[in-house]
Write a protein that holds these residues in place. Structure first.
Motif, mmCIF file in Angstrom:
data_model
loop_
_atom_site.group_PDB
_atom_site.id
_atom_site.type_symbol
_atom_site.label_atom_id
_atom_site.label_comp_id
_atom_site.label_asym_id
_atom_site.label_seq_id
_atom_site.Cartn_x
_atom_site.Cartn_y
_atom_site.Cartn_z
ATOM 1 N N THR A 1 0.275 4.973 -5.694
ATOM 2 C CA THR A 1 0.527 5.301 -4.196
ATOM 3 C C THR A 1 1.736 4.561 -3.897
ATOM 4 O O THR A 1 2.762 5.166 -3.316
ATOM 5 C CB THR A 1 -0.457 4.840 -3.151
ATOM 6 O OG1 THR A 1 -1.676 5.627 -3.385
ATOM 7 C CG2 THR A 1 -0.047 5.304 -1.699
ATOM 8 N N CYS A 2 2.011 3.262 -4.225
ATOM 9 C CA CYS A 2 3.293 2.301 -3.873
ATOM 10 C C CYS A 2 4.140 3.000 -4.786
ATOM 11 O O CYS A 2 5.596 2.759 -4.135
ATOM 12 C CB CYS A 2 2.920 1.065 -4.072
ATOM 13 S SG CYS A 2 1.724 -0.072 -2.641
ATOM 14 N N LEU A 3 4.057 3.295 -5.846
ATOM 15 C CA LEU A 3 5.376 3.757 -6.859
ATOM 16 C C LEU A 3 5.752 5.260 -6.478
ATOM 17 O O LEU A 3 7.057 5.485 -6.401
ATOM 18 C CB LEU A 3 4.944 3.592 -8.388
ATOM 19 C CG LEU A 3 4.843 2.119 -8.770
ATOM 20 C CD1 LEU A 3 4.363 2.072 -10.186
ATOM 21 C CD2 LEU A 3 6.162 1.559 -8.900
ATOM 22 N N SER B 1 3.829 1.795 -13.950
ATOM 23 C CA SER B 1 4.258 0.406 -14.263
ATOM 24 C C SER B 1 5.119 0.075 -15.679
ATOM 25 O O SER B 1 5.864 -0.843 -15.397
ATOM 26 C CB SER B 1 2.851 -0.438 -14.352
ATOM 27 O OG SER B 1 2.074 -0.391 -13.173
ATOM 28 N N GLY C 1 3.100 -1.587 -10.488
ATOM 29 C CA GLY C 1 2.458 -1.210 -9.186
ATOM 30 C C GLY C 1 1.548 0.001 -9.284
ATOM 31 O O GLY C 1 1.315 0.683 -10.239
ATOM 32 N N CYS C 2 1.002 0.326 -8.065
ATOM 33 C CA CYS C 2 -0.043 1.184 -8.105
ATOM 34 C C CYS C 2 0.467 2.648 -8.012
ATOM 35 O O CYS C 2 1.594 2.789 -7.621
ATOM 36 C CB CYS C 2 -1.060 1.008 -6.849
ATOM 37 S SG CYS C 2 -0.689 1.434 -5.226
ATOM 38 N N CYS D 1 -1.100 -4.391 -8.180
ATOM 39 C CA CYS D 1 0.077 -3.872 -7.654
ATOM 40 C C CYS D 1 0.883 -4.847 -6.718
ATOM 41 O O CYS D 1 0.182 -5.774 -5.906
ATOM 42 C CB CYS D 1 -0.303 -2.856 -6.339
ATOM 43 S SG CYS D 1 1.357 -2.262 -5.601
ATOM 44 N N GLY E 1 4.722 7.054 -3.612
ATOM 45 C CA GLY E 1 4.585 7.436 -2.067
ATOM 46 C C GLY E 1 3.703 8.372 -1.722
ATOM 47 O O GLY E 1 3.298 9.124 -0.784
ATOM 48 N N ASN F 1 2.541 -4.925 -4.394
ATOM 49 C CA ASN F 1 2.501 -4.676 -3.267
ATOM 50 C C ASN F 1 1.436 -4.590 -2.290
ATOM 51 O O ASN F 1 1.338 -5.279 -1.275
ATOM 52 C CB ASN F 1 3.479 -3.150 -2.728
ATOM 53 C CG ASN F 1 3.841 -2.966 -1.252
ATOM 54 O OD1 ASN F 1 4.290 -3.872 -0.608
ATOM 55 N ND2 ASN F 1 3.235 -1.680 -0.978
ATOM 56 N N CYS F 2 0.579 -3.888 -2.864
ATOM 57 C CA CYS F 2 -0.684 -3.777 -1.997
ATOM 58 C C CYS F 2 -1.920 -4.453 -2.969
ATOM 59 O O CYS F 2 -3.317 -4.324 -2.122
ATOM 60 C CB CYS F 2 -1.154 -2.323 -1.839
ATOM 61 S SG CYS F 2 -1.579 -1.370 -3.307
ATOM 62 N N GLU F 3 -1.989 -4.985 -3.871
ATOM 63 C CA GLU F 3 -3.121 -5.647 -4.779
ATOM 64 C C GLU F 3 -4.133 -4.580 -5.182
ATOM 65 O O GLU F 3 -5.306 -4.966 -5.840
ATOM 66 C CB GLU F 3 -3.610 -6.793 -3.941
ATOM 67 C CG GLU F 3 -2.302 -7.707 -3.634
ATOM 68 C CD GLU F 3 -2.985 -9.126 -3.261
ATOM 69 O OE1 GLU F 3 -4.236 -9.281 -3.031
ATOM 70 O OE2 GLU F 3 -2.101 -9.740 -2.773
ATOM 71 N N GLN F 4 -3.884 -3.359 -5.363
ATOM 72 C CA GLN F 4 -4.636 -2.258 -5.990
ATOM 73 C C GLN F 4 -4.394 -2.412 -7.344
ATOM 74 O O GLN F 4 -3.278 -2.819 -7.869
ATOM 75 C CB GLN F 4 -4.533 -0.736 -5.486
ATOM 76 C CG GLN F 4 -4.831 -0.722 -3.760
ATOM 77 C CD GLN F 4 -6.229 -1.020 -3.636
ATOM 78 O OE1 GLN F 4 -7.351 -0.166 -4.221
ATOM 79 N NE2 GLN F 4 -6.584 -1.672 -2.847
#
Length: 83
Positions: free
Chosen positions: A63-65, A54, A60-61, A42, A67, A44-47
């Motif tokens: 959660t980041c995409l 994506s 993105g993961c 990701c 919320g 943002n968070c590297e998950q």
């Protein structure tokens, strides 16, 4: 996550999003699947990335995409679902 094939997802997504180009979406999904298999993380968070999200937005993961933390009822391409 709920496994789904690329073809089924493209059909379902394009039915509800008629302005989407199926060929481009299919290509984006294949690229996102390859990225996920290669270990893409990701932005943002590297998950690990969510291939479907994506392909539509950016690497993105879930959660980041979205919320949202609970992905249990959401789709992911079957080739990258880890059970």
């Amino acid at each position: 996550m709920v496994p789904i094939s690329i073809e089924k997802f493209v059909k379902m997504h394009c039915e509800t999003n008629p302005d989407e180009e199926p060929k481009q979406l299919r290509e984006n999904l294949k690229e996102a699947v390859a990225d996920k298999k290669a270990g893409a993380t990701c932005f943002n968070c590297e998950q690990e990335i969510w291939a479907i999200g994506s392909a539509i937005v950016y690497n993105g993961c879930f959660t980041c995409l979205t919320g949202d933390a609970d992905s249990s009822e959401d789709y992911e391409i079957d080739d990258v679902c880890w059970s």
